[in-house]
Enzyme design. Structure first.
Site, PDB file in Angstrom:
ATOM      1  N   ALA A 267      12.174 -10.771   0.893  1.00 33.78           N
ATOM      2  CA  ALA A 267      11.427 -11.977   0.383  1.00 33.78           C
ATOM      3  C   ALA A 267      10.682 -12.837   1.308  1.00 33.78           C
ATOM      4  O   ALA A 267      11.179 -13.447   2.028  1.00 33.78           O
ATOM      5  CB  ALA A 267      12.112 -13.033  -0.353  1.00 33.78           C
ATOM      6  N   LEU A 268       9.389 -12.389   1.400  1.00 34.73           N
ATOM      7  CA  LEU A 268       8.250 -13.008   2.440  1.00 34.73           C
ATOM      8  C   LEU A 268       7.030 -13.627   1.897  1.00 34.73           C
ATOM      9  O   LEU A 268       6.819 -14.976   2.120  1.00 34.73           O
ATOM     10  CB  LEU A 268       7.979 -12.096   3.477  1.00 34.73           C
ATOM     11  CG  LEU A 268       6.833 -12.095   4.597  1.00 34.73           C
ATOM     12  CD1 LEU A 268       7.495 -13.549   5.554  1.00 34.73           C
ATOM     13  CD2 LEU A 268       6.511 -11.040   5.421  1.00 34.73           C
TER      14      LEU A 268
ATOM     15  N   GLU B  70       4.360 -15.509  -0.596  1.00 35.27           N
ATOM     16  CA  GLU B  70       4.279 -16.676  -1.243  1.00 35.27           C
ATOM     17  C   GLU B  70       3.178 -16.953  -2.016  1.00 35.27           C
ATOM     18  O   GLU B  70       2.085 -16.326  -1.372  1.00 35.27           O
ATOM     19  CB  GLU B  70       4.770 -17.874  -0.171  1.00 35.27           C
ATOM     20  CG  GLU B  70       6.284 -17.792   0.483  1.00 35.27           C
ATOM     21  CD  GLU B  70       6.502 -19.121   1.320  1.00 35.27           C
ATOM     22  OE1 GLU B  70       5.639 -19.826   1.326  1.00 35.27           O
ATOM     23  OE2 GLU B  70       7.479 -19.011   1.792  1.00 35.27           O
TER      24      GLU B  70
ATOM     25  N   THR C  28      -1.801  -4.513   3.474  1.00 39.97           N
ATOM     26  CA  THR C  28      -2.987  -4.045   2.909  1.00 39.97           C
ATOM     27  C   THR C  28      -3.704  -3.063   3.803  1.00 39.97           C
ATOM     28  O   THR C  28      -3.367  -3.180   4.973  1.00 39.97           O
ATOM     29  CB  THR C  28      -4.032  -4.891   2.308  1.00 39.97           C
ATOM     30  OG1 THR C  28      -4.626  -5.815   3.447  1.00 39.97           O
ATOM     31  CG2 THR C  28      -3.363  -5.995   1.262  1.00 39.97           C
TER      32      THR C  28
ATOM     33  N   GLN D 298     -15.904  26.779  -9.087  1.00 34.42           N
ATOM     34  CA  GLN D 298     -15.885  26.642  -7.602  1.00 34.42           C
ATOM     35  C   GLN D 298     -15.748  25.263  -7.098  1.00 34.42           C
ATOM     36  O   GLN D 298     -15.213  24.968  -6.086  1.00 34.42           O
ATOM     37  CB  GLN D 298     -17.187  27.221  -6.912  1.00 34.42           C
ATOM     38  CG  GLN D 298     -17.179  27.404  -5.617  1.00 34.42           C
ATOM     39  CD  GLN D 298     -18.320  28.192  -4.875  1.00 34.42           C
ATOM     40  OE1 GLN D 298     -19.356  27.539  -4.943  1.00 34.42           O
ATOM     41  NE2 GLN D 298     -18.252  29.120  -4.105  1.00 34.42           N
TER      42      GLN D 298
ATOM     43  N   GLU E 249       3.409  -4.037   1.732  1.00 35.48           N
ATOM     44  CA  GLU E 249       3.653  -3.907   3.211  1.00 35.48           C
ATOM     45  C   GLU E 249       2.450  -3.942   3.943  1.00 35.48           C
ATOM     46  O   GLU E 249       2.433  -3.154   5.052  1.00 35.48           O
ATOM     47  CB  GLU E 249       4.385  -2.764   3.188  1.00 35.48           C
ATOM     48  CG  GLU E 249       5.694  -2.826   2.459  1.00 35.48           C
ATOM     49  CD  GLU E 249       7.059  -2.019   2.743  1.00 35.48           C
ATOM     50  OE1 GLU E 249       7.168  -1.517   3.626  1.00 35.48           O
ATOM     51  OE2 GLU E 249       7.871  -1.858   1.898  1.00 35.48           O
TER      52      GLU E 249
END
Ligand SMILES: Cc1cc2nc3c(=O)[nH]c(=O)nc-3n(C[C@H](O)[C@H](O)[C@H](O)COP(=O)(O)OP(=O)(O)OC[C@H]3O[C@@H](n4cnc5c(N)ncnc54)[C@H](O)[C@@H]3O)c2cc1C
Length: 384
Positions: free
Chosen positions: A124-125, A127, A369, A283, A367
């Site tokens: 939990a980082l 906010e 962008t 194709q 984690e």
């Protein structure tokens, strides 16, 4: 709970392949609709040791190398991505802080329970005012006798409502902030003053929950600073180290989904050809297929190279960012092109292209962008 530890990583991989084919694929739609993974499936994940893939054997995990662990993720993301997400935080961002920087006592207390899946670990980082700019967190921790008193709100926390233990970061010195003023804590669900909000309604990853966490005068024992009191102020470093591993993992998840999408497209074109459509007529679709396979090949080389480097103890911050950027952007491109190849069929739920399209979009957000990966990579290239 005892997890039977197999001798060979290949044995783990074979079991996971069977598990995906026989147990997870058949319930993918059901999980998507219900927004939940059935508890009996979570229990099977525990028995396979999936919650402790990379946790060392001395703590009850399978002790897989990074290379072997990413191979497992590639397999697990060839189905509904929420299954990987359920075990992902325990193997990575939720437990790595304790493994890297925890005291012996903290490792003994938490890692065995995480490794066997009895306790899910989360991280939990983020906010409301601190996503990409993690240095802007507002949650505070103040020492009061034998306890730290935490106040603040975390948001978008994966597995927030099923986790028993969280690695969380709070400000302990307002003047120093990210330069020596953030501290990492181990927080247990059940500590007084801690509450978890309802699951967020999301575009994808329907079977994986994210939640808001609220700390209102939340009491955390003094000893639950990761690494003990001498690590007060070192929490930002712990968080950033944890993310290097997480970024390789995200690359593996994006690669697994891309491989599965390629296979769906190959099967579809083979069926069209078998039913009489000429190859010449197809194709354009064949060329898309060739580009997909080429990108996947290149992505796999980069990911596996970075994983091997990490296994030799090399710092892979730069490589992990390149891998995450390339693999996750590729997965979105491939999901979109798969929709082109299948045409209207791709828009139907039964082919699951639309599910992949929604799910892989997330890999470009959490984690770090894509823009944040570009900042990490370019900063490293331009440093003196
Ligand atoms: C499903 C889900 C699960 C998650 N799980 C977790 C979790 O378990 N734990 C956790 O702590 N967090 C989690 N997160 C949070 C996630 O890490 C953040 O959403 C992410 O870091 C982006 O932050 P943000 O949403 O605040 O966007 P912002 O930081 O507001 O960014 C908005 C846009 O601006 C761009 N941008 C931002 N800064 C810059 C810059 N300096 N230069 C150029 N462009 C920039 C970004 O790339 C993005 O496109 C999760 C998020 C989601 C959606």
């Amino acid at each position: 709970m005892e997890v039977a530890i197999p001798d060979q990583p290949q044995v783990v991989l074979d079991k996971v392949k069977r598990f995906v084919a026989e147990e997870l694929n058949p319930i993918s739609f059901q999980v998507e609709k219900a927004g939940e993974i059935p508890e009996e499936i979570v229990e099977k994940m525990r028995r396979l040791g999936l919650f402790g893939l990379s946790i060392p054997r001395q703590y009850g995990g399978l002790g897989l190398s990074t290379v072997d662990e990413i191979l497992v993720y590639e397999e697990l993301t060839r189905t509904n991505a929420c299954f990987r997400s359920r075990i992902g935080t325990s193997n990575s961002i939720g437990s790595m802080g304790i493994l890297y920087d925890g005291t012996d006592d903290q490792k003994q207390r938490y890692l065995p329970r995480i490794a066997c899946g009895e306790w899910t670990a989360a991280f939990a980082l983020t906010e409301p005012d601190a996503g990409s700019d993690a240095a802007n967190i507002k949650t505070t921790a103040v020492l009061d006798g034998d306890h730290w008193i935490l106040n603040g709100t975390k948001q978008f926390i994966t597995n927030g409502d099923c986790a028993h233990v969280f690695t969380t970061i709070a400000v302990t010195d307002e003047k120093k902030r990210a330069r020596g003023g953030f501290t990492a804590f181990i927080l247990e669900n059940g500590f007084p003053g801690f509450t978890v909000g309802p699951p967020d309604e999301k575009m994808g990853m329907k079977g994986s929950h994210t939640n808001e966490l609220v700390f209102r005068n939340c009491r955390v024992p003094r000893d639950n600073v990761i690494g003990g009191m001498e690590m007060v102020g070192q929490g930002f470093k712990t968080a950033m180290r944890v993310l290097d591993k997480g970024r390789l993992t995200m690359g593996a998840c994006a690669l697994g989904a891309s491989q599965k999408l390629l296979e769906i497209c190959v099967d579809h074109l083979k069926q069209l050809i078998a039913s009489g459509r000429s190859k010449d007529e197809l194709q354009a679709a064949q060329f898309i297929l060739a580009d997909m396979a080429t990108e996947i090949y290149a992505a796999r080389q980069g990911l596996h190279h970075a994983a091997r480097l990490r296994d030799t103890g090399t710092n892979v911050t730069h490589e992990a960012s390149m891998v995450k950027l390339f693999c996750t952007e590729m997965a979105s491109r491939i999901a979109d092109r798969a929709m082109d190849i299948l045409g209207e069929a791709g828009y139907l739920k039964k082919y699951q292209i639309e599910m992949y399209l929604r799910d892989v979009r997330l890999y470009r957000i959490f984690e770090g962008t894509s823009e944040i990966q570009r900042m990490v990579i370019s900063r490293n290239l331009l440093k003196e």
